[in-house]
Design an enzyme around this catalytic site. Structure first.
Site, PDB file in Angstrom:
ATOM      1  N   PHE A 192       0.806  -1.225   0.000  1.00  0.00           N
ATOM      2  CA  PHE A 192       0.000   0.000   0.000  1.00  0.00           C
ATOM      3  C   PHE A 192       0.843   1.282   0.000  1.00  0.00           C
ATOM      4  O   PHE A 192       0.294   2.378  -0.010  1.00  0.00           O
ATOM      5  CB  PHE A 192      -0.989   0.011   1.174  1.00  0.00           C
ATOM      6  N   HIS A 203      -1.408  12.282  11.759  1.00  0.00           N
ATOM      7  CA  HIS A 203      -0.275  11.474  12.213  1.00  0.00           C
ATOM      8  C   HIS A 203       0.152  11.964  13.588  1.00  0.00           C
ATOM      9  O   HIS A 203       0.115  13.171  13.858  1.00  0.00           O
ATOM     10  CB  HIS A 203       0.922  11.631  11.255  1.00  0.00           C
ATOM     11  N   ARG A 232      -1.763  10.182  20.844  1.00  0.00           N
ATOM     12  CA  ARG A 232      -2.135   8.886  20.236  1.00  0.00           C
ATOM     13  C   ARG A 232      -3.538   8.469  20.692  1.00  0.00           C
ATOM     14  O   ARG A 232      -4.318   7.949  19.898  1.00  0.00           O
ATOM     15  CB  ARG A 232      -1.115   7.792  20.613  1.00  0.00           C
ATOM     16  N   THR A 235      -5.234   3.387  13.916  1.00  0.00           N
ATOM     17  CA  THR A 235      -4.910   3.676  12.510  1.00  0.00           C
ATOM     18  C   THR A 235      -6.133   3.579  11.606  1.00  0.00           C
ATOM     19  O   THR A 235      -6.357   4.429  10.752  1.00  0.00           O
ATOM     20  CB  THR A 235      -3.826   2.669  12.023  1.00  0.00           C
TER      21      THR A 235
HETATM   22  P1  IDP Z   1      -0.156   5.125  12.585  1.00  0.00           P
HETATM   23  O1  IDP Z   1      -0.323   6.327  11.665  1.00  0.00           O
HETATM   24  O2  IDP Z   1      -1.438   4.819  13.340  1.00  0.00           O
HETATM   25  O3  IDP Z   1       1.051   5.227  13.485  1.00  0.00           O
HETATM   26  P2  IDP Z   1       1.362   3.300  10.872  1.00  0.00           P
HETATM   27  O4  IDP Z   1       1.298   1.812  10.949  1.00  0.00           O
HETATM   28  O5  IDP Z   1       2.607   3.977  11.342  1.00  0.00           O
HETATM   29  O6  IDP Z   1       0.061   3.851  11.649  1.00  0.00           O
HETATM   30  O7  IDP Z   1       1.063   3.683   9.359  1.00  0.00           O
HETATM   31  C1  IDP Z   1       1.320   4.968   8.868  1.00  0.00           C
HETATM   32  C2  IDP Z   1       0.183   5.351   7.926  1.00  0.00           C
HETATM   33  O8  IDP Z   1       0.145   4.470   6.803  1.00  0.00           O
HETATM   34  C3  IDP Z   1      -1.223   5.232   8.546  1.00  0.00           C
HETATM   35  O9  IDP Z   1      -1.561   6.330   9.348  1.00  0.00           O
HETATM   36  C4  IDP Z   1      -2.081   5.122   7.310  1.00  0.00           C
HETATM   37  O10 IDP Z   1      -2.282   6.373   6.670  1.00  0.00           O
HETATM   38  C5  IDP Z   1      -1.200   4.233   6.418  1.00  0.00           C
HETATM   39  N1  IDP Z   1      -1.472   2.789   6.618  1.00  0.00           N
HETATM   40  C6  IDP Z   1      -1.087   2.019   7.652  1.00  0.00           C
HETATM   41  N2  IDP Z   1      -1.471   0.743   7.529  1.00  0.00           N
HETATM   42  C7  IDP Z   1      -2.130   0.680   6.357  1.00  0.00           C
HETATM   43  C8  IDP Z   1      -2.771  -0.407   5.651  1.00  0.00           C
HETATM   44  O11 IDP Z   1      -2.806  -1.578   6.088  1.00  0.00           O
HETATM   45  N3  IDP Z   1      -3.334  -0.092   4.453  1.00  0.00           N
HETATM   46  C9  IDP Z   1      -3.322   1.167   3.949  1.00  0.00           C
HETATM   47  N4  IDP Z   1      -2.720   2.226   4.566  1.00  0.00           N
HETATM   48  C10 IDP Z   1      -2.134   1.985   5.763  1.00  0.00           C
HETATM   49 MG    MG Z   2       3.075   5.316  12.923  1.00  0.00          MG
END
Ligand code: IDP
Ligand code: MG
Length: 142
Positions: A61, A119, A89, A95
């Site tokens: 992705f 974020h 958070r 997420t």
């Molecule tokens: P977070 O923002 O909650 O810390 P992370 O795992 O660090 O989550 O992922 C960063 C960003 O990547 C997420 O906020 C979201 O925009 C995107 N993202 C994360 N996991 C997925 C997924 O499984 N599919 C599509 N986009 C994702």
């Molecule tokens: Mg993150």
């Protein structure tokens, strides 16, 4: 001994889909007891995103995430307050916006697991690194 209620800084990014609700998001941040110490509205670029999302660049992705984050201006903010990292958070919610409770930023303004409005740094160490990354502080990176 480390105090339980430590004043911290953390990095928040109001993502391109969150901009239209920025005022409400910032209001929620203040109501949670955090303050905005510094902010900047700007476009990100591929290079800084690859660094910021280095844990995700090999995911299928990632191209979608990259084009989302490049689709418009973001608001970069240094937030300050007691337990700022954890507090932000919690206020953001998980997420996946579809799983985020009402009253959280993602629950109110996010759409799905990609388009989730905001974020926030996930640890004290990430907060230091991310603040350095986006606000170009002259300190040594950890
Ligand atoms: P977070 O923002 O909650 O810390 P992370 O795992 O660090 O989550 O992922 C960063 C960003 O990547 C997420 O906020 C979201 O925009 C995107 N993202 C994360 N996991 C997925 C997924 O499984 N599919 C599509 N986009 C994702
Ligand atoms: Mg993150």
């Amino acid at each position: 001994m480390k105090e339980m209620q430590e004043i911290q800084e953390t990095l928040a990014i109001i993502k391109p889909d969150g901009i239209k609700n920025a005022i409400k998001i910032i209001e929620m941040i203040y109501k949670a007891g955090l303050t905005v110490k510094k902010y900047e509205v700007r476009m990100l670029d591929e290079e800084i995103l690859k660094e910021h999302y280095s844990h995700l660049t090999d995911k299928p992705f990632y191209p979608k995430l990259e084009s989302y984050m490049l689709s418009g201006e973001v608001i970069l903010m240094i937030l300050e307050g007691k337990n700022a990292v954890e507090k932000l958070r919690e206020l953001m919610g998980p997420t996946d916006s579809t799983k985020a409770p009402k009253g959280t930023i993602r629950g109110e303004f996010g759409t799905d697991i990609t388009y989730n409005a905001i974020h926030g740094s996930d640890s004290e160490l990430s907060a230091i690194n991310e603040i350095n990354r986006f606000f170009n502080k002259k300190q040594k990176r950890i």
